[in-house]
Scaffold this motif. Structure first.
Motif, PDB file in Angstrom:
ATOM      1  N   GLU A  78       0.854  -1.193   0.000  1.00 42.17           N
ATOM      2  CA  GLU A  78       0.000   0.000   0.000  1.00 42.17           C
ATOM      3  C   GLU A  78       0.886   1.237   0.000  1.00 42.17           C
ATOM      4  N   PRO A  79       0.346   2.389  -0.411  1.00 37.69           N
ATOM      5  CA  PRO A  79       1.185   3.586  -0.526  1.00 37.69           C
ATOM      6  C   PRO A  79       1.848   3.958   0.798  1.00 37.69           C
ATOM      7  N   VAL A  80       3.102   4.416   0.701  1.00 38.89           N
ATOM      8  CA  VAL A  80       3.836   4.864   1.882  1.00 38.89           C
ATOM      9  C   VAL A  80       3.239   6.179   2.369  1.00 38.89           C
ATOM     10  N   ASN A  81       3.051   6.278   3.672  1.00 42.05           N
ATOM     11  CA  ASN A  81       2.653   7.547   4.272  1.00 42.05           C
ATOM     12  C   ASN A  81       3.926   8.319   4.610  1.00 42.05           C
ATOM     13  N   PHE A  82       4.312   9.237   3.740  1.00 41.08           N
ATOM     14  CA  PHE A  82       5.582   9.924   3.922  1.00 41.08           C
ATOM     15  C   PHE A  82       5.547  10.913   5.079  1.00 41.08           C
ATOM     16  N   ASP A  83       4.371  11.169   5.638  1.00 37.14           N
ATOM     17  CA  ASP A  83       4.324  12.001   6.845  1.00 37.14           C
ATOM     18  C   ASP A  83       5.083  11.347   7.997  1.00 37.14           C
ATOM     19  N   ASN A  84       5.230  10.019   7.928  1.00 39.68           N
ATOM     20  CA  ASN A  84       5.961   9.305   8.982  1.00 39.68           C
ATOM     21  C   ASN A  84       7.465   9.356   8.775  1.00 39.68           C
ATOM     22  N   TYR A  85       7.896   9.935   7.652  1.00 38.37           N
ATOM     23  CA  TYR A  85       9.321   9.922   7.324  1.00 38.37           C
ATOM     24  C   TYR A  85       9.841  11.323   7.028  1.00 38.37           C
ATOM     25  N   LYS A  86       9.272  12.307   7.689  1.00 29.49           N
ATOM     26  CA  LYS A  86       9.738  13.666   7.459  1.00 29.49           C
ATOM     27  C   LYS A  86      11.148  13.838   8.002  1.00 29.49           C
ATOM     28  N   SER A  87      11.948  14.650   7.295  1.00 33.17           N
ATOM     29  CA  SER A  87      13.318  14.882   7.719  1.00 33.17           C
ATOM     30  C   SER A  87      13.731  16.280   7.312  1.00 33.17           C
ATOM     31  N   ASN A  88      14.563  16.901   8.146  1.00 29.92           N
ATOM     32  CA  ASN A  88      15.105  18.207   7.792  1.00 29.92           C
ATOM     33  C   ASN A  88      16.287  18.074   6.831  1.00 29.92           C
ATOM     34  N   LEU A  89      16.712  16.841   6.618  1.00 26.88           N
ATOM     35  CA  LEU A  89      17.857  16.584   5.752  1.00 26.88           C
ATOM     36  C   LEU A  89      17.472  16.788   4.296  1.00 26.88           C
ATOM     37  N   LYS A  90      18.308  17.496   3.552  1.00 26.20           N
ATOM     38  CA  LYS A  90      18.075  17.677   2.121  1.00 26.20           C
ATOM     39  C   LYS A  90      18.881  16.619   1.371  1.00 26.20           C
ATOM     40  N   ILE A  91      18.188  15.568   0.921  1.00 22.10           N
ATOM     41  CA  ILE A  91      18.854  14.466   0.242  1.00 22.10           C
ATOM     42  C   ILE A  91      18.727  14.674  -1.256  1.00 22.10           C
ATOM     43  N   ARG A  92      19.855  14.674  -1.967  1.00 24.31           N
ATOM     44  CA  ARG A  92      19.864  15.028  -3.388  1.00 24.31           C
ATOM     45  C   ARG A  92      19.786  13.788  -4.265  1.00 24.31           C
ATOM     46  N   PHE A  93      18.576  13.249  -4.420  1.00 23.65           N
ATOM     47  CA  PHE A  93      18.406  12.100  -5.297  1.00 23.65           C
ATOM     48  C   PHE A  93      17.066  12.212  -5.996  1.00 23.65           C
ATOM     49  N   ASP A  94      16.993  11.648  -7.210  1.00 22.76           N
ATOM     50  CA  ASP A  94      15.742  11.684  -7.956  1.00 22.76           C
ATOM     51  C   ASP A  94      14.634  10.963  -7.200  1.00 22.76           C
ATOM     52  N   ASP A  95      14.986   9.841  -6.571  1.00 21.88           N
ATOM     53  CA  ASP A  95      13.988   9.084  -5.821  1.00 21.88           C
ATOM     54  C   ASP A  95      14.035   9.464  -4.344  1.00 21.88           C
TER      55      ASP A  95
END
Length: 335
Positions: A78-95
Motif C-alpha cells: 500500500e502507498p507509503v505515508n511519507f508524513d511518517n518519514y519527514k526529515s530536515n535533511l536535504k537528500i539530493r536524489f531523484d527518488d
C-alpha cells in the motif's frame, strides 16, 4: 518498493525496485503488465531466482512472492505515508522520497580516530554497506562541530544511499557497487579541504570512476566551489543551476584556456604525435570541467576526459603562488 509505469502510444514499460529493511540494498526487477496483473522478476544470468505476481486494487497491490524453489509468501503493498518519514535533511536524489524511508534505517558506528594537523577526526562506517566517512573530533571547538558535523553527516548519508541504491538486474547488491575513499588534504583555522574518490559499477555497460573536491568554511559552514576560489575573468559564475549559459560560456572562454595556460607553463605538454594516443592535455576542452582538490601545497586539477579515455585522467598540482593572481575577490581567504 517503488514501481514506475511509462506509457507510450503502443506499449507500457515498467521498472520496479525494492529493498528489505534488514539490508537496505536495492533489488532491481524486470516487470510486465497485462490487464491489471503485474509480474516482477529478478533474473540474474537469465535464471529467475524470485518473482512477484501482484494484482492492483485501487492504490494497493496484493498477490504472492516466490523464490527459485517456489516457496510462496503473501504480499500486500500500500502507498507509503511519507508524513511518517519527514526529515530536515536535504537528500539530493531523484527518488528522494523513497530514500527518506531508507534513511530512517541507517546505522552509523564509530570505527577509528585519526589526527590531521594535530586535530582529531572520528571515522564512522554504515552497517549495511561499504561507506566510511569522518566527523570533526573532540579538540575542535563546539561551534565548529555544531556547524560542520551536520554537513559531514549529510555527505556521508548521501554517499551511503548512493551505495545502497547502486544495483543491477544481473546480481544482488553486496553494497560494493560504489567503492571509494576520502582523504583530508587541507586544514587551518578557517578551512577544511578533503577529496572523495569513487569507482562505481551499477550494472551498466561501462564502470566509471571520478573524484570530488570539497572546501568548507569552519566559521560558517559555507562550501566553496572552484569558481568561488578562482576567477579567471570577472564574468565568473558558479551558478550552473540557475544560469547554465553564463556558467558554460565562462568555463569555455576563460576557465579552461587560462587554467590550461597556468598548468602548461609548468608541465610543458606536447600534443600527441600518435593518433591512437588519446591523452591530449593540450586540448582545453578537457579542462573545462576539471576536478579539483584543495591541498596544503596548492590545488590539484584533473582534466575530465570522455569515458573511453578516462585512464588519461592524471592530477597536476598547481602551487598557490601560481594561482594567487587569479583568486576570486569574493573568496575571503588568501591562497
Amino acid at each position: 518498493m517503488t514501481l514506475q509505469v511509462y506509457k507510450s502510444d503502443n506499449e507500457t514499460n515498467l521498472t520496479a525496485v525494492y529493498f528489505y529493511k534488514n539490508s537496505l540494498k536495492d533489488i532491481k526487477l524486470e516487470a510486465k503488465l497485462k490487464d491489471n496483473n503485474y509480474s516482477f522478476y529478478f533474473k540474474p544470468s537469465d535464471v529467475i531466482t524470485e518473482k512477484f505476481y501482484l494484482k492492483k486494487s485501487g492504490n494497493n497491490f496484493d498477490g504472492f512472492w516466490y523464490d527459485a524453489k517456489e516457496k510462496q509468501l503473501a504480499v500486500h503493498l500500500e502507498p507509503v505515508n511519507f508524513d511518517n518519514y519527514k526529515s530536515n535533511l536535504k537528500i539530493r536524489f531523484d527518488d528522494e522520497r523513497l530514500n527518506l524511508v531508507k534513511y530512517k534505517f541507517l546505522e552509523f558506528k564509530k570505527q577509528k580516530t585519526t589526527l590531521y594537523n594535530n586535530k582529531e577526526f572520528v571515522w564512522y562506517s554504515e552497517k549495511h554497506c561499504n561507506s566510511d566517512f569522518f566527523r570533526l573530533g573532540n579538540n575542535f571547538t563546539e561551534k565548529n562541530k555544531a556547524l560542520i558535523n551536520p554537513i559531514l553527516e549529510r555527505i556521508h548519508i548521501e554517499n551511503t544511499l548512493a551505495q545502497l541504491n547502486c544495483t543491477s538486474s544481473f546480481e544482488y547488491s553486496q553494497g560494493k557497487g560504489i567503492e571509494g575513499n576520502s582523504t583530508i588534504n587541507f586544514l587551518n583555522h578557517d578551512l577544511l579541504g578533503f577529496q572523495i574518490s569513487m569507482f562505481w559499477d551499477c550494472g551498466g555497460a561501462h564502470p566509471d570512476f571520478g573524484s570530488s573536491g570539497y572546501l568548507i568554511d569552519l566559521n560558517n559552514g559555507k562550501q566553496y566551489g572552484i569558481d568561488d576560489i578562482l576567477a579567471f575573468d570577472k564574468s565568473v559564475t558558479g551558478d550552473s543551476e540557475n544560469n547554465f549559459d553564463a556558467f558554460s560560456k565562462y568555463r569555455n572562454d576563460y576557465f579552461a584556456p587560462k587554467l590550461l595556460d597556468v598548468i602548461n607553463s609548468q608541465e610543458h605538454f606536447e600534443k600527441p604525435k600518435n593518433e591512437d594516443d588519446y591523452c591530449d592535455y593540450t586540448n582545453a576542452e578537457y579542462w573545462r570541467y576539471a576536478a579539483w582538490n584543495y591541498t596544503e601545497k596548492g590545488i590539484e586539477f584533473t582534466p575530465s576526459f570522455y569515458r573511453a579515455a578516462r585512464n588519461c585522467e592524471e592530477s597536476f598540482l598547481v602551487p598557490f603562488e601560481r594561482l594567487r593572481k587569479y583568486k576570486n575577490p569574493k573568496f575571503p581567504y588568501s591562497l
